[in-house]
Design an enzyme around this catalytic site. Sequence first.
Site, PDB file in Angstrom:
ATOM      1  N   GLN B  73      16.614  17.461  55.529  1.00  0.00           N
ATOM      2  CA  GLN B  73      15.182  17.728  55.419  1.00  0.00           C
ATOM      3  C   GLN B  73      14.932  18.708  54.273  1.00  0.00           C
ATOM      4  O   GLN B  73      15.388  19.848  54.329  1.00  0.00           O
ATOM      5  CB  GLN B  73      14.724  18.325  56.754  1.00  0.00           C
ATOM      6  CG  GLN B  73      13.266  18.677  56.826  1.00  0.00           C
ATOM      7  CD  GLN B  73      13.007  19.630  57.995  1.00  0.00           C
ATOM      8  OE1 GLN B  73      13.875  20.383  58.407  1.00  0.00           O
ATOM      9  NE2 GLN B  73      11.800  19.610  58.505  1.00  0.00           N
ATOM     10  N   SER B  76      11.527  23.540  53.425  1.00  0.00           N
ATOM     11  CA  SER B  76      11.393  24.969  53.123  1.00  0.00           C
ATOM     12  C   SER B  76      11.823  25.281  51.700  1.00  0.00           C
ATOM     13  O   SER B  76      12.727  24.641  51.159  1.00  0.00           O
ATOM     14  CB  SER B  76      12.259  25.798  54.073  1.00  0.00           C
ATOM     15  OG  SER B  76      11.757  25.742  55.368  1.00  0.00           O
ATOM     16  N   SER B 108      20.064  22.005  56.412  1.00  0.00           N
ATOM     17  CA  SER B 108      21.316  21.686  57.090  1.00  0.00           C
ATOM     18  C   SER B 108      21.704  20.258  56.745  1.00  0.00           C
ATOM     19  O   SER B 108      20.849  19.426  56.429  1.00  0.00           O
ATOM     20  CB  SER B 108      21.204  21.895  58.596  1.00  0.00           C
ATOM     21  OG  SER B 108      20.021  21.350  59.082  1.00  0.00           O
ATOM     22  N   GLU B 191      10.472  18.420  65.453  1.00  0.00           N
ATOM     23  CA  GLU B 191      11.488  19.467  65.329  1.00  0.00           C
ATOM     24  C   GLU B 191      11.359  20.478  66.465  1.00  0.00           C
ATOM     25  O   GLU B 191      12.332  20.871  67.093  1.00  0.00           O
ATOM     26  CB  GLU B 191      11.355  20.183  63.978  1.00  0.00           C
ATOM     27  CG  GLU B 191      12.379  21.304  63.808  1.00  0.00           C
ATOM     28  CD  GLU B 191      12.342  21.946  62.427  1.00  0.00           C
ATOM     29  OE1 GLU B 191      11.273  21.940  61.799  1.00  0.00           O
ATOM     30  OE2 GLU B 191      13.397  22.441  61.998  1.00  0.00           O
ATOM     31  N   GLU B 324       6.366  34.350  65.381  1.00  0.00           N
ATOM     32  CA  GLU B 324       5.048  34.899  65.065  1.00  0.00           C
ATOM     33  C   GLU B 324       4.035  33.778  64.828  1.00  0.00           C
ATOM     34  O   GLU B 324       2.898  33.843  65.310  1.00  0.00           O
ATOM     35  CB  GLU B 324       5.143  35.809  63.829  1.00  0.00           C
ATOM     36  CG  GLU B 324       5.873  37.120  64.082  1.00  0.00           C
ATOM     37  CD  GLU B 324       7.388  36.979  64.250  1.00  0.00           C
ATOM     38  OE1 GLU B 324       7.948  35.927  63.867  1.00  0.00           O
ATOM     39  OE2 GLU B 324       8.014  37.914  64.772  1.00  0.00           O
TER      40      GLU B 324
END
Lengths: 378, 354
Positions: B73, B76, B108, B191, B324
């Site tokens: 994936q 990010s 990953s 996910e 958060e």
Amino acid sequence: MTDPKPATDPKPATDPKPVADPDLLYSRDEEDLRSAVRSLLADRADPAALPARVEQAGGHDPELWRALAASIGAAGLLVPEKLGGQGASHREAAVVCEELGRAVAPLPYLTSSVIATETLLAAGPAAEGLLAELAAGERTAVLLTPLSTAPGDPPPPPGPVTAVADAALADVLLVLRPDGLYAAEAADAVRTPLTALDLTRPPATVDLPEGTGAKVADAETGRAAWERGLLAGAALLASEQLGLAEWCLEQTVRHTATRHQFNRPIGSFQALKHRMAELWLEIAGARAAARAAADALATGSPDAPLLTAVAQVHCSRTAVHAAEECVQLHGGLGMTWEHPAHLYLKRAKADQTALGSPGRHKDTIARLADLPAPVSPG
Amino acid sequence: MHYPAGLGGLDAPRALQPAVDAELAAAGAPDNDPRRIGIGLGMAAPTILAYGTEEQKHRFLRPLWTGEEVWCQLFSEPGAGSDLAALATRAVADGDSWAVTGQKVWTSSAHLARWAILVARTDPDAPKHRGLTYFLCDMTDPGVEVRPLRQITGEAEFNEVFLDGVRIPDAHRLGAVGEGWRVAQATLMNERVSIGGGRQPREGGMIAKAAATWRERPELRTAELHQRLLDLWVDAEVARLTGERLRQQLAAGAPGPEGSGAKLVFARLNQQISALETELLGDEGLLYEDWTLRRPEYVDFTGRDAGYRYLRAKGNSIEGGTSEVLLNIVAERVLGLPAEPRTDKDVPWKDLAR
């Protein structure tokens, strides 16, 4: 309310297989019961009106009690139909406790309709007459023991007993003596009301002369019945704490979503939002834990003592946390007598001690889950 | 089972899957090594099924299910973590293909993967959520460079991926140009379900390790640790019951919002329990099995030693949505609290601070 699940006589824990998963949902009948209790309380026990009247006899309202106990039939949920009850189970009674917790209603439901009733159910035939009166809501009874008594604790020694919840208005006292369980007329005792932290579950010191009352069970049966009463009380107190916490979170969300400071609703600040989200997580856990405990009692599961202790540890904390956040996030309003938040905080804090502190329940878990304490040196 | 026939499934109810798995295992059939292809199964497959063309579904799904092709994936970036929609990897149209340049991180399986799901910026002049497009990227393309990213545990479970003029044919675009954010939402929802959603027996998962050590090593017990262990045991049991209640709601066809909280609770429990275990072990807790850079094929949060578990658990409150951000989601979507005022929604991406 005609749930066929057995309310009494749990099967003994002889089956070594892992216990079945508890049913953690609410049935349609349970939701109907909830609606009936909630609308009664909305009409007759609005929390907003409670601060003004709670100082008079703990806000006791005999008509409200009759409506809940007799008209809705909530007092007899645990009692089989042949003994004058509804023949339901702890699952339904737990739903009533949730609703009473949401309203911090000053009614002797937990003490009389759950704890005393469960005790008498396990006491045997001599208790049946009294049981029918409790189931009909005609009379109330309480155990002659401090509210802090946990499942597994011995009864108090002879002499005056302090902090007996709902004792001042009770009709009958259940007394565990070395030779058996007795039912005594409360009028025969000297009852001294106490000024309590929790104004909605008024305690009294009770001095019952020795030898008063009629025996309803022998020593062994009486001791087991006493224990069952306290276990059911602790399990269903968790549902009361759940309802209390839900009300506190709902009110806090409502208030912070509409209260403006710094030209924004204060509920849009992450510092507040995260605190309410944390509470929501705790309450989701409290609901699962309280349902598991009530279901275990209703099905006579051998897992009931462990699930009750787990529910008590978690729900006690959740209720206190929710009430404390409710006061804080209401700001100055939360500190006033006029706003009912203080009644929830006081009930939550007293409930934490009621029927065993979290520490006391953790001792039970250490024993049942085989996580022994360190051996003290020497 | 529940995928369409010909695309890896049999059009059958999902509830039959455990029975089929059991029958196949009993017959000694090889499986597709699901831990190795978790991103393909859990994220790429549902997204391709939902947004792929017929051609894409037929090309990609079969080798994904069989385990022949591993997926990773590419979401990010160093400058786009919680604020994924701010990502800067550029895809520039060039004839019937796209040239993609940028840097991705925390990937990953990138060193094992044949394919990647990729989100890139196709319109820097649009507000950030509207200028993204979703692609399927060939990891064997010469412009792709994968470097191990060593992490807190000493392992390199993840990678950095550098993309330098990678050519992606337009036929490997998933969804419309500019629709990348919407497509990515489908991936991210899957996910979060896959982290912290598993069914546990009583005392399963991380608490099993601490409880076993407690029972086997009475000399390590202290009164303070006893109280903390009991608190965490209760928390773990309550989390288990909460998950069980969620499953019962799903089975009854009435899913509740409790799922939003599962990963939050899972992360906190893993962190607190592994921290307790490290302290319980005393002098042994001062040691660490091995800091050698390794490239594990599987990740087991409850694997290796207590020090590893303590360190790896730190990632549980970051990966798949930080705690958060998840608390914001609970507050806004479950409790209905008002959103934070935002300054980034209607501004062209190229004008945002970074």
